[in-house]
Design a protein around this motif. Structure first.
Motif, PDB file in Angstrom:
ATOM      1  N   GLN A 143       6.272   4.467 -17.104  1.00  0.00           N
ATOM      2  CA  GLN A 143       7.679   4.375 -17.469  1.00  0.00           C
ATOM      3  C   GLN A 143       8.578   4.743 -16.288  1.00  0.00           C
ATOM      4  O   GLN A 143       9.556   4.070 -16.007  1.00  0.00           O
ATOM      5  N   ASP A 144       8.248   5.817 -15.586  1.00  0.00           N
ATOM      6  CA  ASP A 144       9.128   6.266 -14.503  1.00  0.00           C
ATOM      7  C   ASP A 144       9.044   5.336 -13.295  1.00  0.00           C
ATOM      8  O   ASP A 144      10.070   5.013 -12.689  1.00  0.00           O
ATOM      9  N   LEU A 145       7.845   4.874 -12.955  1.00  0.00           N
ATOM     10  CA  LEU A 145       7.741   3.866 -11.895  1.00  0.00           C
ATOM     11  C   LEU A 145       8.511   2.616 -12.321  1.00  0.00           C
ATOM     12  O   LEU A 145       9.174   1.971 -11.491  1.00  0.00           O
ATOM     13  N   GLY A 146       8.451   2.289 -13.611  1.00  0.00           N
ATOM     14  CA  GLY A 146       9.201   1.140 -14.133  1.00  0.00           C
ATOM     15  C   GLY A 146      10.690   1.255 -13.862  1.00  0.00           C
ATOM     16  O   GLY A 146      11.362   0.257 -13.590  1.00  0.00           O
ATOM     17  N   HIS A 147      11.225   2.501 -13.894  1.00  0.00           N
ATOM     18  CA  HIS A 147      12.650   2.689 -13.597  1.00  0.00           C
ATOM     19  C   HIS A 147      12.946   2.334 -12.139  1.00  0.00           C
ATOM     20  O   HIS A 147      13.981   1.743 -11.828  1.00  0.00           O
ATOM     21  N   ILE A 148      12.045   2.722 -11.226  1.00  0.00           N
ATOM     22  CA  ILE A 148      12.222   2.356  -9.804  1.00  0.00           C
ATOM     23  C   ILE A 148      12.200   0.837  -9.660  1.00  0.00           C
ATOM     24  O   ILE A 148      13.047   0.249  -8.990  1.00  0.00           O
ATOM     25  N   LEU A 149      11.225   0.207 -10.311  1.00  0.00           N
ATOM     26  CA  LEU A 149      11.072  -1.243 -10.152  1.00  0.00           C
ATOM     27  C   LEU A 149      12.282  -1.985 -10.696  1.00  0.00           C
ATOM     28  O   LEU A 149      12.796  -2.919 -10.057  1.00  0.00           O
ATOM     29  N   ALA A 150      12.775  -1.545 -11.868  1.00  0.00           N
ATOM     30  CA  ALA A 150      13.928  -2.220 -12.467  1.00  0.00           C
ATOM     31  C   ALA A 150      15.155  -2.035 -11.577  1.00  0.00           C
ATOM     32  O   ALA A 150      15.888  -2.997 -11.298  1.00  0.00           O
TER      33      ALA A 150
END
Ligand code: ADP
Ligand code: MG
Length: 324
Positions: A216-223
């Motif tokens: 989820q947190d890596l997903g925030h970076i990617l988004a």
């Protein structure tokens, strides 16, 4: 039972930092290094949702500040000071003394003095509000939107232990006192990676602290960065205390487990050596776990290089059934 003013004087009035005006006036004052931006972050911790009513108060004092220092770390900011809001069901010395000790010990470690706050009674359980202030050189902050295609993805420390401890305490996993003893410290005494964040400022590209789970947190970076990534499951730094766990439980803990407070960050492959030196200087292990790609999407690859199905989701404070 101390009065409000005795309570503040006894537990929360500490010397402020150099040049600062701390507890006791209408506002706190603190100087900001020239050329710096102020980084600030706030967190609300609510009894029954973020901590158990019977949690060790020293651990709670530590963790309340730790989760906020972790946000400064993830920004590459140097702590300047913090403020604490408390809504207390009762003014209990047996609780306030260890809570404030846990808090001040960590504040001293990272030179983040308590410079103000507010204290009130509460009929509805304990609520803790923490705000931190830090300084980061303009242009050097580790923002979520700065990941570049081709970057390495790194993770500090180890993953999974806090989630296993949480599920053992919550009864979602069968009672296992040995496993709980081995994992509980990770949940209750997380160490914010402030030194690592400072060493990575101006070196790493994007960073985030893992509070809701790696994916989820890596997903925030990617988004935020409008990129995608591949993560290699076999390369993830898994806590030794997870050894022997059922693979489903392990996978959920490592990929989706929250409360980790390690840093996930990206950096250019040409800076691998510098990243390792920064981590060495900060006394923290870092592991390269994947890479950023121009195409969107987040794939976790198994040992054979195939995308894994059935990935766990992170923690959501408002699951669909409870959205306001
Ligand atoms: P005010 O009426 O101006 O809000 P308070 O009586 O609430 O002032 O607080 C007095 C002083 O004590 C202020 O400097 C405030 O920042 C500080 N303070 C109050 N509660 C806390 C706390 N929990 N931790 C740290 N400082 C606190
Ligand atoms: Mg007040």
């Amino acid at each position: 039972m101390p009065s409000e003013f005795e309570l503040i004087a006894r537990y929360f009035s500490r010397p402020a930092g150099p040049g600062q005006l701390g507890v006791g006036d209408d506002c706190a004052l603190f100087p900001v290094p020239s050329g710096s931006h102020v980084a600030t972050s706030t967190d609300l911790l609510v009894e029954g949702r973020h901590f158990y009513p019977d949690v060790d108060p020293a651990a709670l004092g530590h963790k309340s500040l730790a989760v906020n220092l972790s946000d400064l770390a993830a920004m590459g900011a140097r702590p300047l000071g913090c403020v604490l809001g408390l809504a207390l069901p009762r003014a209990d010395d047996a609780w306030l003394a260890p809570f404030s000790q846990g808090w001040h010990a960590l504040a001293d470690t990272w030179q983040c003095p308590l410079i103000g706050g507010d204290t009130t009674g509460s009929a509805l359980g304990l609520t803790i509000s923490v705000t931190v202030f830090g300084a980061v050189q303009a242009g050097q902050a580790l923002r979520r939107d700065a990941a570049m295609p081709g970057d390495d993805i790194w993770v500090s420390g180890e993953l999974g232990a806090a989630d296993v401890a949480y599920r053992l305490l919550d009864g979602q996993l069968a009672a296992d006192p040995v496993r709980l003893a081995a994992t509980r410290r990770a949940l209750e005494w997380p160490q914010p990676r402030v030194g690592l964040g400072l060493a990575l400022a101006g070196l790493a590209h994007a960073a985030i602290d893992i509070s809701d789970g790696l994916l989820q947190d890596l997903g925030h970076i990617l988004a935020a960065s409008k990129v995608g990534a591949q993560v290699r499951y076999a390369d993830l730094p898994v806590a030794a205390s997870l050894e022997g766990l059922d693979e489903g439980v392990r996978r959920r803990a490592v990929l989706g487990g929250g409360d980790v407070y390690e840093l996930c960050f990206t950096a250019a492959p040409s800076d691998r050596e510098r990243v390792q030196q920064a981590a060495h200087g900060a006394g923290v292990r870092v592991t390269r776990v994947g890479s950023v790609q121009a195409d969107s999407g987040l794939a976790v690859l198994d040992a054979a290089g195939r995308p894994m199905a059935e990935l766990p989701a992170g923690f959501d404070h408002f699951p669909a059934s409870a959205r306001p």
